[in-house]
Scaffold this motif. Structure first.
Motif, PDB file in Angstrom:
ATOM      1  N   ARG A 171     -14.711   5.665 -34.551  1.00  0.00           N
ATOM      2  CA  ARG A 171     -15.297   6.531 -35.574  1.00  0.00           C
ATOM      3  C   ARG A 171     -16.163   5.709 -36.532  1.00  0.00           C
ATOM      4  N   LEU A 172     -15.659   4.572 -36.977  1.00  0.00           N
ATOM      5  CA  LEU A 172     -16.418   3.707 -37.879  1.00  0.00           C
ATOM      6  C   LEU A 172     -17.681   3.184 -37.195  1.00  0.00           C
ATOM      7  N   HIS A 173     -17.555   2.834 -35.926  1.00  0.00           N
ATOM      8  CA  HIS A 173     -18.715   2.335 -35.182  1.00  0.00           C
ATOM      9  C   HIS A 173     -19.793   3.416 -35.092  1.00  0.00           C
ATOM     10  N   LYS A 174     -19.399   4.665 -34.843  1.00  0.00           N
ATOM     11  CA  LYS A 174     -20.371   5.762 -34.779  1.00  0.00           C
ATOM     12  C   LYS A 174     -21.047   5.971 -36.120  1.00  0.00           C
ATOM     13  N   ILE A 175     -20.278   5.901 -37.206  1.00  0.00           N
ATOM     14  CA  ILE A 175     -20.849   6.072 -38.549  1.00  0.00           C
ATOM     15  C   ILE A 175     -21.846   4.952 -38.833  1.00  0.00           C
ATOM     16  N   GLN A 176     -21.489   3.722 -38.509  1.00  0.00           N
ATOM     17  CA  GLN A 176     -22.399   2.601 -38.733  1.00  0.00           C
ATOM     18  C   GLN A 176     -23.660   2.739 -37.889  1.00  0.00           C
ATOM     19  N   LEU A 177     -23.515   3.203 -36.659  1.00  0.00           N
ATOM     20  CA  LEU A 177     -24.664   3.395 -35.781  1.00  0.00           C
ATOM     21  C   LEU A 177     -25.596   4.465 -36.342  1.00  0.00           C
ATOM     22  N   LEU A 178     -25.036   5.581 -36.823  1.00  0.00           N
ATOM     23  CA  LEU A 178     -25.860   6.638 -37.415  1.00  0.00           C
ATOM     24  C   LEU A 178     -26.578   6.136 -38.663  1.00  0.00           C
TER      25      LEU A 178
END
Length: 92
Positions: free
Chosen positions: A70-77
């Motif tokens: 979830r954190l990785h997706k947020i950082q990617l966005l």
């Protein structure tokens, strides 16, 4: 003057303790004593042993994996938003 001494016996599955009083003339008296036996840290099922905390540990690992994704997706966005902002400023 009486001196109080705490004695501990630390075992793998238990703790024993005693409090003794020692007088000036080197006589000792047992004041209190006791022990606590812990439950076994290993679950036995059909001859197989596994740690009792195995289910909790695997659940924790799943939660951490979910949180990391979830954190990785947020950082990617966020990085994509930042990149699109930079590109829009370059086109001006």
């Amino acid at each position: 003057m009486a001196q109080k001494i705490l004695g501990l016996d630390l075992g793998t599955n238990s703790i024993g303790w005693a409090i003794i009083s020692r007088d000036d003339d080197a006589t000792c008296r047992l004041l209190h004593y006791g022990s606590h036996i812990f439950q076994e840290g290993v679950a036995r099922e059909k001859g197989n042993e596994k740690p009792c905390v195995e289910k909790r540990t695997s659940s924790r690992a799943s939660r951490r994996h979910y949180d990391r994704r979830r954190l990785h997706k947020i950082q990617l966005l966020r990085s994509e938003e930042h990149t699109s902002e930079l590109q829009s400023h370059e086109n001006i």
